[in-house]
Design an enzyme around this catalytic site. Sequence first.
Site, mmCIF file in Angstrom:
data_model
loop_
_atom_site.group_PDB
_atom_site.id
_atom_site.type_symbol
_atom_site.label_atom_id
_atom_site.label_comp_id
_atom_site.label_asym_id
_atom_site.label_seq_id
_atom_site.Cartn_x
_atom_site.Cartn_y
_atom_site.Cartn_z
ATOM 1 N N CYS A 144 -6.353 -2.465 9.208
ATOM 2 C CA CYS A 144 -6.867 -1.832 10.425
ATOM 3 C C CYS A 144 -6.831 -0.305 10.325
ATOM 4 N N HIS B 144 -16.802 5.333 42.618
ATOM 5 C CA HIS B 144 -18.236 5.620 42.483
ATOM 6 C C HIS B 144 -18.402 7.089 42.094
ATOM 7 N N ARG C 280 0.843 -1.196 0.000
ATOM 8 C CA ARG C 280 0.000 0.000 0.000
ATOM 9 C C ARG C 280 0.880 1.249 0.000
ATOM 10 N N GLY D 120 -22.699 -9.860 11.615
ATOM 11 C CA GLY D 120 -21.475 -9.982 12.404
ATOM 12 C C GLY D 120 -20.986 -8.595 12.783
ATOM 13 N N VAL D 121 -19.696 -8.514 13.085
ATOM 14 C CA VAL D 121 -19.150 -7.267 13.622
ATOM 15 C C VAL D 121 -19.242 -6.135 12.600
ATOM 16 N N VAL E 98 -29.034 -15.062 1.343
ATOM 17 C CA VAL E 98 -29.158 -14.357 0.071
ATOM 18 C C VAL E 98 -28.636 -15.308 -0.999
ATOM 19 N N THR F 292 0.503 3.498 2.143
ATOM 20 C CA THR F 292 0.650 3.879 3.550
ATOM 21 C C THR F 292 0.769 2.622 4.407
ATOM 22 N N GLY G 188 0.128 0.437 8.067
ATOM 23 C CA GLY G 188 -1.024 0.294 8.974
ATOM 24 C C GLY G 188 -2.013 -0.780 8.560
ATOM 25 N N ALA H 141 -7.188 -6.954 15.327
ATOM 26 C CA ALA H 141 -5.927 -6.225 15.300
ATOM 27 C C ALA H 141 -5.075 -6.520 16.535
HETATM 28 P P1 FAD Z 1 -3.762 -6.534 7.677
HETATM 29 O O1 FAD Z 1 -4.105 -5.412 8.557
HETATM 30 O O2 FAD Z 1 -4.751 -6.964 6.653
HETATM 31 O O3 FAD Z 1 -2.393 -6.108 6.966
HETATM 32 C C1 FAD Z 1 -1.813 -6.854 5.955
HETATM 33 C C2 FAD Z 1 -1.025 -5.916 5.075
HETATM 34 O O4 FAD Z 1 -0.213 -6.696 4.232
HETATM 35 C C3 FAD Z 1 -1.879 -5.044 4.154
HETATM 36 O O5 FAD Z 1 -1.553 -3.697 4.328
HETATM 37 C C4 FAD Z 1 -1.525 -5.519 2.750
HETATM 38 O O6 FAD Z 1 -1.460 -4.457 1.813
HETATM 39 C C5 FAD Z 1 -0.141 -6.090 2.966
HETATM 40 N N1 FAD Z 1 0.239 -7.131 2.021
HETATM 41 C C6 FAD Z 1 -0.439 -8.272 1.714
HETATM 42 N N2 FAD Z 1 0.264 -9.027 0.853
HETATM 43 C C7 FAD Z 1 1.400 -8.334 0.605
HETATM 44 C C8 FAD Z 1 2.520 -8.583 -0.202
HETATM 45 N N3 FAD Z 1 2.629 -9.720 -0.919
HETATM 46 N N4 FAD Z 1 3.500 -7.665 -0.244
HETATM 47 C C9 FAD Z 1 3.417 -6.519 0.473
HETATM 48 N N5 FAD Z 1 2.378 -6.227 1.258
HETATM 49 C C10 FAD Z 1 1.385 -7.132 1.341
HETATM 50 N N6 FAD Z 1 -10.036 -5.435 14.475
HETATM 51 C C11 FAD Z 1 -10.039 -5.011 15.753
HETATM 52 O O7 FAD Z 1 -9.329 -5.575 16.579
HETATM 53 N N7 FAD Z 1 -10.803 -3.949 16.159
HETATM 54 C C12 FAD Z 1 -11.612 -3.301 15.288
HETATM 55 O O8 FAD Z 1 -12.294 -2.340 15.675
HETATM 56 C C13 FAD Z 1 -11.646 -3.729 13.940
HETATM 57 N N8 FAD Z 1 -12.425 -3.104 13.047
HETATM 58 C C14 FAD Z 1 -12.413 -3.512 11.741
HETATM 59 C C15 FAD Z 1 -13.255 -2.871 10.849
HETATM 60 C C16 FAD Z 1 -13.282 -3.265 9.518
HETATM 61 C C17 FAD Z 1 -14.194 -2.545 8.547
HETATM 62 C C18 FAD Z 1 -12.436 -4.318 9.079
HETATM 63 C C19 FAD Z 1 -12.425 -4.734 7.638
HETATM 64 C C20 FAD Z 1 -11.601 -4.975 9.973
HETATM 65 C C21 FAD Z 1 -11.594 -4.580 11.318
HETATM 66 N N9 FAD Z 1 -10.802 -5.225 12.258
HETATM 67 C C22 FAD Z 1 -10.818 -4.818 13.559
HETATM 68 C C23 FAD Z 1 -9.930 -6.357 11.891
HETATM 69 C C24 FAD Z 1 -8.480 -5.872 11.725
HETATM 70 O O9 FAD Z 1 -8.434 -4.861 10.746
HETATM 71 C C25 FAD Z 1 -7.588 -7.032 11.330
HETATM 72 O O10 FAD Z 1 -7.742 -8.086 12.249
HETATM 73 C C26 FAD Z 1 -6.131 -6.604 11.333
HETATM 74 O O11 FAD Z 1 -5.929 -5.545 10.438
HETATM 75 C C27 FAD Z 1 -5.232 -7.779 10.960
HETATM 76 O O12 FAD Z 1 -3.909 -7.359 10.918
HETATM 77 P P2 FAD Z 1 -2.851 -8.087 9.968
HETATM 78 O O13 FAD Z 1 -1.575 -7.350 10.161
HETATM 79 O O14 FAD Z 1 -2.882 -9.529 10.181
HETATM 80 O O15 FAD Z 1 -3.380 -7.846 8.474
HETATM 81 P P1 NAD Z 2 -18.167 -12.002 11.088
HETATM 82 O O1 NAD Z 2 -17.588 -13.354 11.084
HETATM 83 O O2 NAD Z 2 -18.088 -11.166 12.307
HETATM 84 O O3 NAD Z 2 -19.732 -12.088 10.737
HETATM 85 C C1 NAD Z 2 -20.198 -12.646 9.557
HETATM 86 C C2 NAD Z 2 -21.684 -12.949 9.712
HETATM 87 O O4 NAD Z 2 -22.185 -13.271 8.441
HETATM 88 C C3 NAD Z 2 -21.957 -14.134 10.627
HETATM 89 O O5 NAD Z 2 -22.976 -13.797 11.542
HETATM 90 C C4 NAD Z 2 -22.396 -15.233 9.665
HETATM 91 O O6 NAD Z 2 -23.307 -16.142 10.231
HETATM 92 C C5 NAD Z 2 -23.032 -14.399 8.574
HETATM 93 N N1 NAD Z 2 -23.074 -15.056 7.268
HETATM 94 C C6 NAD Z 2 -22.124 -15.825 6.685
HETATM 95 N N2 NAD Z 2 -22.521 -16.219 5.457
HETATM 96 C C7 NAD Z 2 -23.740 -15.682 5.274
HETATM 97 C C8 NAD Z 2 -24.673 -15.701 4.203
HETATM 98 N N3 NAD Z 2 -24.408 -16.364 3.082
HETATM 99 N N4 NAD Z 2 -25.835 -15.024 4.333
HETATM 100 C C9 NAD Z 2 -26.123 -14.335 5.479
HETATM 101 N N5 NAD Z 2 -25.283 -14.287 6.526
HETATM 102 C C10 NAD Z 2 -24.104 -14.937 6.422
HETATM 103 O O7 NAD Z 2 -17.524 -11.271 9.824
HETATM 104 P P2 NAD Z 2 -17.460 -9.742 9.431
HETATM 105 O O8 NAD Z 2 -18.502 -8.963 10.138
HETATM 106 O O9 NAD Z 2 -17.391 -9.720 7.940
HETATM 107 O O10 NAD Z 2 -16.059 -9.323 10.006
HETATM 108 C C11 NAD Z 2 -14.852 -9.942 9.508
HETATM 109 C C12 NAD Z 2 -13.778 -9.916 10.537
HETATM 110 O O11 NAD Z 2 -13.351 -8.597 10.814
HETATM 111 C C13 NAD Z 2 -14.244 -10.545 11.827
HETATM 112 O O12 NAD Z 2 -13.433 -11.644 12.093
HETATM 113 C C14 NAD Z 2 -14.057 -9.504 12.858
HETATM 114 O O13 NAD Z 2 -13.434 -10.005 14.000
HETATM 115 C C15 NAD Z 2 -13.198 -8.428 12.204
HETATM 116 N N6 NAD Z 2 -13.746 -7.124 12.626
HETATM 117 C C16 NAD Z 2 -13.633 -6.791 13.940
HETATM 118 C C17 NAD Z 2 -14.192 -5.613 14.389
HETATM 119 C C18 NAD Z 2 -14.087 -5.279 15.840
HETATM 120 O O14 NAD Z 2 -13.263 -5.863 16.522
HETATM 121 N N7 NAD Z 2 -14.884 -4.367 16.360
HETATM 122 C C19 NAD Z 2 -14.881 -4.778 13.529
HETATM 123 C C20 NAD Z 2 -14.989 -5.167 12.203
HETATM 124 C C21 NAD Z 2 -14.400 -6.349 11.769
#
Ligand code: FAD
Ligand code: NAD
Length: 470
Positions: A47, A449, A40, A187-188, A242, A42, A44, A325
Amino acid sequence: MTDAAAPTYDVIIIGGGPGGYNAAIRAGQLGLKVACVEMRQTLGGTCLNVGCMPSKALLHASELYEAANTEFAGIGIEVKPKLNLDQMHKAKDDSVTALTKGIEFLFKKNKVDWLKGRGRIAGKGKVEVEAADGSRAVHQTRNIIIATGSEPMPLPGVAFEDGKVIDSTGALFLPKVPKHLVVVGAGVIGLELGSVWRRLGAEVTVVEFLDKVGAGMDGEIATAFQRGLTKQGMTFRMGTKVTGAKSGKDGVELTLEPAAGGAAETLKADVVLVAIGRRPYTADLGLETVGIETDKRGFIANDHFKTGQDGVWVVGDVTHGPMLAHKAEEDAVAAVELIAGKAGHVDYDLVPSVIYTTPEVAWVGKTEEQLKAAGVAYKKGKFPFTANSRAKINHETEGLAKVLADEKTDKVLGVHIFGPQAGELIGEACIAMAFGASSEDIARTCHAHPTRSEAVRQAAMGVEGWTMQA
Ligand code: FAD
Ligand code: NAD
């Protein structure tokens, strides 16, 4: 192609997300010669760029917007809020930039080289980096850590389509509030981003395959949580799948069927957010050059972060465990400490989960369902936020705290909170459980409290039946 013979790194990490950047920084702190490859623009990862951080920025802003619309007048603050979505997006983007720059600063401070481009394992101890201009260099290293993260899972039969059928990244950048947003997956992601757009004015329908929201949370909490979201105006179609989508000028027509089978029906949406989970990302990573195979679901297996191939480690979303994360961060620090000859360890029973809705949901340890399935005898204490004085004063009385403890030893086995700032409250449960606390330890610890944390203490007191506040 150039073969950069020097420098030889101790560790090259592929991926600059929470797994990758925490590994890199810790390696720098421990005096290892370290580089991190990130493709990317940037640092990070998911996350900071398109996950935790931008979603929390929108959750925060939309929560204030809704409070200004519905709650301020009741406490004597007269305002007429007007949504400026462009500014809301700008504030979110500015915060993200500040955070990603912060990681760049930490890389410099800890002497981490950022190798910009796509990384590919090119055999034992070799990582090839392809820069944006197509140039390639091979770097030599003693250890490789794979931290390539995950990507959104597509829904079979429902193709992503810009602005209409979107993933979580699309939902972070919608240029206008949809009239009807259908979220697939309760889900989340679905419940957080569904909440954002509902607060900003969208009608939100959530279609969920299972009968329970919140992917894996305690059943009693899930029921209360779904009731709360429904009261806020979200519509749920539980036990429904769906099976198809037809996109036209006026939006998308989804075909729904009962999960257990039955008659199909249609549901129209302006925008469909597919949030049915994420899958590990290992595209073109050169795993075959070091003999690593992924499992059926695409994950790279690990034993204490070792892939089974000498000098190749794996952390974060691309390996097993919750896709969070802070779990990626724990993996990363432990893996690097093992590489440095120290004793890295992660207790996966103590990884907390938080859903940042209003109110929040947070938990750590076992659910009641898990304890029952494992045949563990447990005691339970509960406390409603309606009886917590700080919550009452702040008009945020929805929800409850629940403590589960071993029937014989009283050791805390799980803490589950649905209520105001649950994500902050769960920290004390994590520490208590990390120290092997009994419910009595929490119950006999003085809490300030009036604070919401008293609800956790009262729930712990409830395990022995001596809850006091009402
Ligand atoms: P990633 O963060 O996915 O990082 C992997 C990086 O590797 C990416 O930047 C990618 O570009 C890079 N990369 C991949 N392949 C290559 C390559 N071949 N060469 C160079 N670079 C490469 N988790 C929480 O704990 N709290 C939250 O509130 C939360 N909210 C979320 C909200 C959303 C909308 C989403 C989608 C996820 C959320 N998550 C949250 C989940 C969290 O983002 C991930 O669990 C976390 O980012 C995983 O970290 P990682 O380092 O394993 O992978
Ligand atoms: P999730 O696993 O939290 O939820 C997916 C949901 O989709 C489940 O309830 C599942 O039963 C449902 N589902 C699966 N297939 C389906 C289908 N065909 N039709 C209808 N429902 C279906 O996944 P997510 O919400 O996509 O999040 C992905 C990951 O990102 C999670 O592992 C989560 O931990 C991480 N995340 C974390 C946070 C946080 O920590 N606050 C925020 C966002 C994402």
